[in-house]
Design an enzyme around this catalytic site. Structure first.
Site, PDB file in Angstrom:
ATOM      1  N   LYS A  98       0.807  -1.224   0.000  1.00 19.21           N
ATOM      2  CA  LYS A  98       0.000   0.000   0.000  1.00 19.21           C
ATOM      3  C   LYS A  98       0.844   1.280   0.000  1.00 19.21           C
ATOM      4  O   LYS A  98       0.451   2.299  -0.550  1.00 19.21           O
ATOM      5  CB  LYS A  98      -0.938   0.023   1.213  1.00 19.21           C
ATOM      6  N   GLU A 120     -10.074   5.552   2.946  1.00 15.25           N
ATOM      7  CA  GLU A 120     -10.833   4.412   3.455  1.00 15.25           C
ATOM      8  C   GLU A 120      -9.837   3.297   3.738  1.00 15.25           C
ATOM      9  O   GLU A 120      -8.754   3.273   3.163  1.00 15.25           O
ATOM     10  CB  GLU A 120     -11.842   3.941   2.404  1.00 15.25           C
ATOM     11  N   SER A 387       2.043  -9.778  -0.935  1.00 15.68           N
ATOM     12  CA  SER A 387       1.641  -8.373  -0.833  1.00 15.68           C
ATOM     13  C   SER A 387       1.813  -7.752   0.542  1.00 15.68           C
ATOM     14  O   SER A 387       1.907  -6.530   0.666  1.00 15.68           O
ATOM     15  CB  SER A 387       0.189  -8.230  -1.299  1.00 15.68           C
TER      16      SER A 387
END
Ligand SMILES: *Cc1c(COP(=O)(O)O)cnc(C)c1O
Length: 405
Positions: A98, A120, A387
């Site tokens: 992210k 969010e 990830s």
């Protein structure tokens, strides 16, 4: 399907934000000026070498890139097929991919003169990465998070508070990611003059799918160079989990024009497709509009968006980025579903065999590798996007085991 769709290898979107028939910006009039401004600033920044220089400097000196490409020797030996390589996004600062996107977008926010950032979050990873960049750039930070997710991911909520962010609990709908995104969009409409909306995945209205992809492409750009250096050839297969689809598009995109590289996107199969309790938007959804773009969505017969379900908070979203919708229809990427049970088993498998705790999201991709690798030859390479790190999921995994016992 027209011919251009059949040969789509990542050249989209067009100037209206369309990937074939998917994407676009279906938003209230009040937000259109903000989206046009973002398009303009992003286009300008994209053409500015100094912008990318700063992005790469932060990724190198703060995030810790390039992330390693690790040969998983024990997994490879056990499955007895293709060699399995892990692209280690878990080793980034804040523990997931992210932050690549947050790095690019915080630079856009600063360029636009915004001092307040909203976002969010589902699993909390995007909230943590956003709060982190806001601390670094001294910006006010408000994170919207479903109340259900706050309970599942309490350590990440504490981290966001520690970083100085305000976390607003969202109780509407299923109190998960979709509802948090609705609330963030509502805030943005109200505070658009002062506020930058830092969207966390490759979905939402144009230009978000495009810019999130461009900031996550670093995953695939590095992996391509690393596998060529380490193995001396391109991989035969790429595997990544798909929530909104940002880590997957980041890995796939730099390889889409290489016809010999097969791509597999792994959605959350939850309790099984037949149960209706899953988040497999591409496998079991239909085209519709959610959060400002036309894409594949889970919906009921009346076209109402259905509730997504997954043991993994980060995959629990009823939609998917529009570029994946096109890649699905064009057949360039194959999308498959992995159940909760298989993902949990893969979580233990990789932890015990490789000494790496994978995020539950990533465990879906790893579970698919268990099916795929044995069908391939030893002279082939699979690159899997790991990830994120799995520490945040230990409670969920233990709770799942208790409920099964
Ligand atoms: C958020 C998240 C995902 C899912 O989001 P994508 O946009 O589909 O990448 C996957 N893995 C981890 C570790 C995450 O935090």
């Amino acid at each position: 399907m027209d011919a251009s769709t059949k040969t789509y290898v990542g050249e989209g979107p067009d100037s209206a934000g369309m990937f074939g028939r998917f994407g676009g910006a279906y938003m209230p009039e009040t937000l259109m000026p903000a989206l046009y401004e973002l398009q303009r600033v992003f286009a300008q920044a994209s053409a500015d070498p100094l912008f990318w220089e700063e992005y790469h400097r932060i990724l190198a000196d703060y995030v810790g890139r390039p992330s390693p490409l690790t040969l998983a020797e024990n997994l490879t030996a056990e499955l007895g097929g293709a060699r399995i390589w892990l692209k280690r996004e878990d080793l980034n600062h804040t523990g997931a991919h992210k932050i690549n996107n947050c790095t690019g977008q915080i630079l856009l926010a600063r360029r636009m003169g915004k001092r307040r950032v909203i976002a969010e979050t589902g699993a909390g990873q995007h909230g943590v990465a956003t709060a982190t960049m806001c601390a670094l750039f001294r910006m006010e930070c408000v994170i919207y998070m479903g109340a259900e997710d706050m309970a599942r991911q309490a350590p990440n909520v504490a981290r966001m508070h520690m970083l100085g962010a305000e976390v607003r609990a969202v109780h509407s709908g299923t109190a998960t990611l979709k509802d948090a995104m609705n609330e963030a969009l509502r805030d943005w409409i109200t505070n658009v003059d002062t506020t930058y909306y830092l969207l966390g995945t490759g979905a939402g209205p144009h230009p978000y799918p495009r810019l999130v992809r461009d900031f996550q492409r670093i995953i695939g750009i590095e992996a391509r160079e690393q596998i060529l250096r380490k193995a001396g050839r391109l991989p035969t297969a790429l595997v990544a989990c798909v929530g909104g689809g940002s880590n997957a598009i980041g890995l796939f995109h730099p390889f889409l024009a290489d016809a010999g590289v097969r791509c597999f996107g792994v959605e959350a199969g939850g309790l099984g497709i037949a149960s209706g309790q899953h988040a497999a938007s591409l496998e079991a959804g239909r085209p519709g509009v959610l959060h400002g773009n036309l894409t594949y969505l889970l919906q009921d017969e009346d076209g109402q968006v259905s509730n997504a379900y997954s043991v993994s908070a980060g995959l629990d979203y009823p939609g998917v980025g529009p570029e994946h919708a096109l890649l699905h229809e064009s057949g360039r990427v194959r999308y498959v579903a992995i159940s909760d049970a298989e993902a949990i088993a893969a979580y233990y498998w990789v932890t015990r065999r490789e000494g790496i705790l994978p995020a539950l999201e990533s465990a879906h991709a790893l579970a698919y590798v268990r099916h795929l690798a044995p069908t391939m030859r030893a002279e082939e390479e699979i690159v899997v996007c790991l990830s994120g790190r799995g520490d945040k999921d230990m409670d969920s995994v233990l709770k799942y085991q208790e409920e099964q016992a």
